[in-house]
Every structure is written in structure tokens, then in C-alpha cells.
Design a protein around this motif. Structure first.
Motif, PDB file in Angstrom:
ATOM      1  N   LEU A 126     -34.970  12.505 -23.990  1.00  0.00           N
ATOM      2  CA  LEU A 126     -35.611  11.192 -23.965  1.00  0.00           C
ATOM      3  C   LEU A 126     -36.854  11.152 -24.844  1.00  0.00           C
ATOM      4  CD1 LEU A 126     -35.355  10.129 -20.216  1.00  0.00           C
ATOM      5  CD2 LEU A 126     -34.267   9.039 -22.172  1.00  0.00           C
ATOM      6  N   THR A 127     -37.677  12.194 -24.752  1.00  0.00           N
ATOM      7  CA  THR A 127     -38.911  12.223 -25.528  1.00  0.00           C
ATOM      8  C   THR A 127     -38.623  12.292 -27.023  1.00  0.00           C
ATOM      9  OG1 THR A 127     -39.982  13.369 -23.685  1.00  0.00           O
ATOM     10  CG2 THR A 127     -41.112  13.413 -25.798  1.00  0.00           C
ATOM     11  N   TRP A 128     -37.741  13.196 -27.423  1.00  0.00           N
ATOM     12  CA  TRP A 128     -37.437  13.358 -28.838  1.00  0.00           C
ATOM     13  C   TRP A 128     -36.659  12.165 -29.384  1.00  0.00           C
ATOM     14  CZ3 TRP A 128     -37.401  18.283 -31.840  1.00  0.00           C
ATOM     15  CH2 TRP A 128     -38.278  19.229 -31.297  1.00  0.00           C
ATOM     16  N   PHE A 129     -35.756  11.610 -28.587  1.00  0.00           N
ATOM     17  CA  PHE A 129     -35.009  10.423 -29.006  1.00  0.00           C
ATOM     18  C   PHE A 129     -35.965   9.263 -29.245  1.00  0.00           C
ATOM     19  CE2 PHE A 129     -32.911   6.415 -27.768  1.00  0.00           C
ATOM     20  CZ  PHE A 129     -31.878   6.380 -28.684  1.00  0.00           C
ATOM     21  N   GLN A 153     -29.460  -4.936 -40.194  1.00  0.00           N
ATOM     22  CA  GLN A 153     -28.463  -4.703 -39.150  1.00  0.00           C
ATOM     23  C   GLN A 153     -27.516  -3.568 -39.516  1.00  0.00           C
ATOM     24  OE1 GLN A 153     -28.389  -5.955 -36.153  1.00  0.00           O
ATOM     25  NE2 GLN A 153     -30.176  -7.233 -36.532  1.00  0.00           N
ATOM     26  N   THR A 154     -27.321  -3.315 -40.808  1.00  0.00           N
ATOM     27  CA  THR A 154     -26.447  -2.216 -41.209  1.00  0.00           C
ATOM     28  C   THR A 154     -27.151  -0.867 -41.081  1.00  0.00           C
ATOM     29  OG1 THR A 154     -27.093  -2.491 -43.528  1.00  0.00           O
ATOM     30  CG2 THR A 154     -25.132  -3.668 -42.785  1.00  0.00           C
ATOM     31  N   MET A 155     -28.475  -0.856 -41.174  1.00  0.00           N
ATOM     32  CA  MET A 155     -29.230   0.395 -41.068  1.00  0.00           C
ATOM     33  C   MET A 155     -29.511   0.779 -39.618  1.00  0.00           C
ATOM     34  SD  MET A 155     -29.699   1.614 -44.051  1.00  0.00           S
ATOM     35  CE  MET A 155     -31.048   2.748 -43.871  1.00  0.00           C
ATOM     36  N   LEU A 156     -29.449  -0.173 -38.708  1.00  0.00           N
ATOM     37  CA  LEU A 156     -29.792   0.084 -37.309  1.00  0.00           C
ATOM     38  C   LEU A 156     -28.911   1.154 -36.663  1.00  0.00           C
ATOM     39  CD1 LEU A 156     -31.784  -0.801 -35.148  1.00  0.00           C
ATOM     40  CD2 LEU A 156     -30.131  -2.519 -34.434  1.00  0.00           C
ATOM     41  N   PRO A 157     -27.579   1.157 -36.863  1.00  0.00           N
ATOM     42  CA  PRO A 157     -26.773   2.250 -36.292  1.00  0.00           C
ATOM     43  C   PRO A 157     -27.157   3.624 -36.849  1.00  0.00           C
ATOM     44  CG  PRO A 157     -25.360   0.429 -36.887  1.00  0.00           C
ATOM     45  CD  PRO A 157     -26.722   0.115 -37.438  1.00  0.00           C
ATOM     46  N   LEU A 158     -27.568   3.671 -38.121  1.00  0.00           N
ATOM     47  CA  LEU A 158     -28.004   4.944 -38.685  1.00  0.00           C
ATOM     48  C   LEU A 158     -29.302   5.423 -38.047  1.00  0.00           C
ATOM     49  CD1 LEU A 158     -27.224   4.350 -42.472  1.00  0.00           C
ATOM     50  CD2 LEU A 158     -25.966   5.767 -40.842  1.00  0.00           C
ATOM     51  N   GLY A 163     -28.327   6.618 -34.561  1.00  0.00           N
ATOM     52  CA  GLY A 163     -27.630   7.897 -34.694  1.00  0.00           C
ATOM     53  C   GLY A 163     -28.576   9.030 -35.058  1.00  0.00           C
ATOM     54  N   GLY A 164     -29.501   8.759 -35.975  1.00  0.00           N
ATOM     55  CA  GLY A 164     -30.494   9.774 -36.330  1.00  0.00           C
ATOM     56  C   GLY A 164     -31.389  10.127 -35.157  1.00  0.00           C
ATOM     57  N   ALA A 165     -31.773   9.117 -34.373  1.00  0.00           N
ATOM     58  CA  ALA A 165     -32.594   9.373 -33.187  1.00  0.00           C
ATOM     59  C   ALA A 165     -31.813  10.195 -32.166  1.00  0.00           C
ATOM     60  CB  ALA A 165     -33.061   8.056 -32.580  1.00  0.00           C
ATOM     61  N   VAL A 189     -29.420  12.376 -32.857  1.00  0.00           N
ATOM     62  CA  VAL A 189     -29.360  13.747 -33.380  1.00  0.00           C
ATOM     63  C   VAL A 189     -30.692  14.458 -33.135  1.00  0.00           C
ATOM     64  CG1 VAL A 189     -29.213  15.091 -35.520  1.00  0.00           C
ATOM     65  CG2 VAL A 189     -27.562  13.290 -35.074  1.00  0.00           C
ATOM     66  N   ILE A 190     -31.801  13.775 -33.374  1.00  0.00           N
ATOM     67  CA  ILE A 190     -33.120  14.360 -33.121  1.00  0.00           C
ATOM     68  C   ILE A 190     -33.276  14.679 -31.634  1.00  0.00           C
ATOM     69  CG2 ILE A 190     -35.605  13.874 -33.130  1.00  0.00           C
ATOM     70  CD1 ILE A 190     -35.104  12.270 -35.721  1.00  0.00           C
ATOM     71  N   GLY A 191     -32.832  13.783 -30.753  1.00  0.00           N
ATOM     72  CA  GLY A 191     -32.892  14.018 -29.316  1.00  0.00           C
ATOM     73  C   GLY A 191     -32.054  15.208 -28.891  1.00  0.00           C
ATOM     74  N   LEU A 192     -30.861  15.334 -29.450  1.00  0.00           N
ATOM     75  CA  LEU A 192     -30.008  16.482 -29.133  1.00  0.00           C
ATOM     76  C   LEU A 192     -30.616  17.786 -29.629  1.00  0.00           C
ATOM     77  CD1 LEU A 192     -26.469  14.975 -29.810  1.00  0.00           C
ATOM     78  CD2 LEU A 192     -27.468  15.596 -27.606  1.00  0.00           C
TER      79      LEU A 192
END
Length: 133
Positions: free
Chosen positions: A66-69, A85-90, A93-95, A97-100
Motif C-alpha cells: 500500500l505504501t509503495w503503491f 486517459q491512455t497513460m492512466l493504465p500505465l 500498472g507502474g504503481a 509494479v512498484i508496490g509489488l
């Protein structure tokens, strides 16, 4: 999306701080709330059996995710030049990956500490029959 990232960051950081403070030995702020009870009562054979490896999904990993995401999502959202709106899923998704990555880092530290853990030997505090003078 900023609100979601801020809420995730604050919730994860807040739960991490609560977890740290409640684990301190001389701080009994949360004793009247939890009363020393476990949330989940498992049989002793299940609780103490198995390897020293922790589950991939645990409280420390969830709060780290949660913190890293939240923090990673805020940074990606702020540093993306034109957030459409096209960049929002990226960004989401990047957040994720950072959270994981944050959750796996915490799990790696916990597993490394658990591997070095050993069972304490019992000490006998019975006095000997000899009296020293």
C-alpha cells in the motif's frame, strides 16, 4: 487518481507505524484495544509447523504494498508530462509494479531474519547445593 494514491500511501504508512509501535515492548498504547488476543485462532500444530519461510501475503507485505503503491503512483502521476486517459493504465500498472517490488523486498528481509532465527535453549536457574562462603 491522486486521491486513491494518497489514501493508499497514508493508510499503508499509518498501518506500518501502528504495527511498529504496537510491537515495542514498553509501549502499551494498544493493549486496551487488542487485549493480547490473536485474530485467527489456529491449532498449535499448524501455527508452529513447517518451514521458517513466511507467506507471500502477510500484514507487513500488505502495508508495504500500500505504501509503495501510493507513493510510486503519486510520483508517476506527477512526473508524467501529459497524463491522458491512455497513460492512466500505465501509471496504475507502474504503481502496481512498484508496490509489488516493495512487498517482495519486505518479504525478503523477513525471510532472511527468519532463517537466522533459532530456538532458545532453556536455562536452569536452580541453585546448587553448595554454599559458597
Amino acid at each position: 487518481m491522486t486521491t486513491v494514491f494518497v489514501v493508499c500511501f497514508v493508510a499503508g504508512l499509518g498501518l506500518s507505524v501502528v504495527s511498529f509501535v504496537s510491537g515495542l515492548e514498553h509501549v502499551n498504547v494498544f493493549d486496551h484495544i487488542f487485549h493480547g488476543h490473536r485474530v485467527l485462532h489456529l491449532p498449535r500444530s499448524i501455527r508452529h509447523a513447517g518451514s521458517k519461510r513466511t507467506s507471500m501475503i502477510n500484514a507487513a507485505a500488505i502495508t508495504a504494498f500500500l505504501t509503495w503503491f501510493g507513493g510510486g503512483g503519486l510520483l508517476l502521476e506527477r512526473l508524467t508530462p501529459r497524463l491522458t486517459q491512455t497513460m492512466l493504465p500505465l501509471v496504475i500498472g507502474g504503481a502496481a509494479v512498484i508496490g509489488l517490488c516493495g512487498a517482495s523486498l519486505i518479504n525478503s528481509v523477513i525471510n532472511a531474519l527468519a532463517r537466522r532465527e533459532s530456538i532458545a535453549e532453556s536455562l536452569s536457574m536452580i541453585a546448587s547445593s553448595r554454599v559458597w562462603s
